[in-house]
Design a protein around this motif. Structure first.
Motif, PDB file in Angstrom:
ATOM      1  N   GLY A  37     -22.590 -48.205  -5.760  1.00 45.66           N
ATOM      2  CA  GLY A  37     -23.494 -49.261  -6.193  1.00 45.66           C
ATOM      3  C   GLY A  37     -24.435 -48.868  -7.323  1.00 45.66           C
ATOM      4  O   GLY A  37     -25.177 -49.705  -7.832  1.00 45.66           O
ATOM      5  N   LYS A  48     -21.455 -47.053 -11.533  1.00 46.51           N
ATOM      6  CA  LYS A  48     -20.487 -46.152 -12.191  1.00 46.51           C
ATOM      7  C   LYS A  48     -19.385 -46.938 -12.906  1.00 46.51           C
ATOM      8  O   LYS A  48     -19.091 -46.674 -14.065  1.00 46.51           O
ATOM      9  CB  LYS A  48     -19.868 -45.200 -11.159  1.00 46.51           C
ATOM     10  CG  LYS A  48     -20.867 -44.262 -10.499  1.00 46.51           C
ATOM     11  CD  LYS A  48     -20.221 -43.355  -9.465  1.00 46.51           C
ATOM     12  CE  LYS A  48     -19.648 -44.111  -8.274  1.00 46.51           C
ATOM     13  NZ  LYS A  48     -20.649 -44.847  -7.479  1.00 46.51           N
ATOM     14  N   THR A  61     -19.305 -50.057 -13.813  1.00 49.41           N
ATOM     15  CA  THR A  61     -19.864 -50.878 -14.901  1.00 49.41           C
ATOM     16  C   THR A  61     -20.156 -49.992 -16.109  1.00 49.41           C
ATOM     17  O   THR A  61     -19.884 -50.369 -17.251  1.00 49.41           O
ATOM     18  CB  THR A  61     -21.153 -51.581 -14.414  1.00 49.41           C
ATOM     19  OG1 THR A  61     -20.914 -52.167 -13.137  1.00 49.41           O
ATOM     20  CG2 THR A  61     -21.592 -52.651 -15.403  1.00 49.41           C
ATOM     21  N   ASP A  67     -32.816 -52.052 -16.561  1.00 43.89           N
ATOM     22  CA  ASP A  67     -33.501 -53.351 -16.575  1.00 43.89           C
ATOM     23  C   ASP A  67     -34.307 -53.587 -15.300  1.00 43.89           C
ATOM     24  O   ASP A  67     -35.088 -54.524 -15.222  1.00 43.89           O
ATOM     25  CB  ASP A  67     -32.463 -54.481 -16.748  1.00 43.89           C
ATOM     26  CG  ASP A  67     -31.344 -54.416 -15.701  1.00 43.89           C
ATOM     27  OD1 ASP A  67     -30.964 -53.298 -15.266  1.00 43.89           O
ATOM     28  OD2 ASP A  67     -30.833 -55.479 -15.310  1.00 43.89           O
TER      29      ASP A  67
END
Ligand SMILES: Nc1nc2c(ncn2[C@@H]2O[C@H](COP(=O)(O)OP(=O)(O)O)[C@@H](O)[C@H]2O)c(=O)[nH]1
Ligand SMILES: [Mg+2]
Length: 327
Positions: free
Chosen positions: A61, A64, A66, A200
């Motif tokens: 999650g 990685k 992405t 972000d």
């Protein structure tokens, strides 16, 4: 020439000529540890050694897959070729759950210079490392400039796979909770680069600052593969979902590779070679000792040790002796 050798030659010739289906078949053979794979590796190994092998590991999650997708885009923009081995049963990169990833990956369907393969995390201890090492050698021989190995950093063997790369990236996400903090310490030891993804999200910069402080406090030391890691890893922040920080990450990977020549990367290669050869030596020994004619003696000896009628050293001497090995 035997049947497997002939088949291997055929597949290797096709794969080296750019046939991606032949390449995929070779990787299946590697994954299944067939005689074709062995014959193919004998042929391909001397052609490998040029690719930059990058391990990417971290908790599930963290982003990685992405990030790998974002890195592929960046690498392609630079005109370089890239292959990915995702050693993660839950990896969405080729087969899995996350539609977003699949859509992103599909834009490379017609691109000869992108090759993505997922690999099941199965087999005996050390099996994963030797299988992914062999798969990387095949992709290296096929001419890919960069090879990413994505592994989920929860099991020891998965961490070892990533740590055996030329450059190891450990990915973290901000504020992932106490459980992940516990994994972190062990993971950080194998890191050449630490990436805080989800830049972000609130807390990303703070997590990066905490990690930098942790890394300053920890004494650099060699890891389980005896890689010297004299340099403290850089800590970068990325937002994989938008690509922010990804050019900087690729530049850091290139720097690590350039700096590593004759240094830590050479040591990593030696450790990888040692690991691969020992895995094969021990497989061969085991096969011989359990082969026809020896199996009964081997099993009887193991039983004697289990019952404490024989010590394991004498047992080892006896088994090696049965193969004609004396020192
Ligand atoms: N907000 C945010 N979400 C991200 C970022 N990178 C990945 N994600 C999301 O985090 C989730 C897990 O990502 P994935 O790449 O599958 O993680 P992996 O398990 O480490 O491979 C997915 O829902 C992603 O869309 C990022 O930079 N920012
Ligand atoms: Mg993944």
């Amino acid at each position: 020439m035997g049947e497997p050798a002939a088949r291997a030659t055929e597949l290797c010739d096709a794969a080296l000529a750019g046939d991606r289906r032949a390449l995929a078949r070779l990787l299946t053979a590697v994954e299944n540890r067939t005689a074709v794979a062995e014959a193919a590796l004998r042929r391909l190994y001397p052609l490998a050694g040029r690719a930059h092998l990058v391990g990417i590991t971290g908790p599930p999650g963290a982003g990685k897959s992405t990030l790998v997708a974002a890195l592929i885009a960046e690498v392609r923009q630079a005109g370089r070729s890239v292959a990915v081995i995702a050693v993660d049963p839950s990896s969405p990169i080729t087969g899995g759950a996350l539609l977003g990833d699949r859509v992103r990956m599909q834009s490379y369907a017609g691109d000869q210079d992108v090759f993505i393969r997922s690999m099941a995390a199965r087999g005996h201890a050390g099996g994963l490392a030797s299988t992914s090492g062999a798969a990387a050698a095949v992709l290296d021989a096929a001419g890919f400039d960069l090879i990413f190995l994505e592994t989920v950093g929860t099991g020891q063997s998965e961490v070892e796979v990533a740590a055996a790369a030329d450059t190891t990236v450990v990915l973290e996400a901000p504020e992932m909770g106490d459980e992940v903090q516990a994994i972190k310490a062990g993971l950080l030891e194998v890191a050449d680069l630490v990436v805080v993804n989800k830049g972000d999200r609130p807390g990303a910069q703070r997590t990066a600052a905490q990690l930098r402080a942790m890394l300053v406090a920890s004494v650099p030391r060699n890891d389980a593969h005896h890689h010297p890691r004299p340099k403290r890893p850089e800590v970068l922040v990325t937002t994989a979902s938008t690509g922010e920080g990804v050019p900087e990450l690729l530049a850091a990977l290139d720097r690590h590779r350039a700096a590593g020549r004759g240094g830590p990367a050479e040591a990593a290669r030696l450790a990888r070679a040692e690991h691969q050869v020992w895995a094969i030596v021990s497989d061969r020994l085991r096969d011989r000792l359990h082969g026809p004619g020896r199996r009964a003696v081997t099993e009887a000896t193991l039983h004697e040790v289990a019952e404490h009628r024989l010590d394991p050293y004498t047992a080892a001497d006896r088994l090696l002796g049965s193969l004609g090995w004396r020192d």
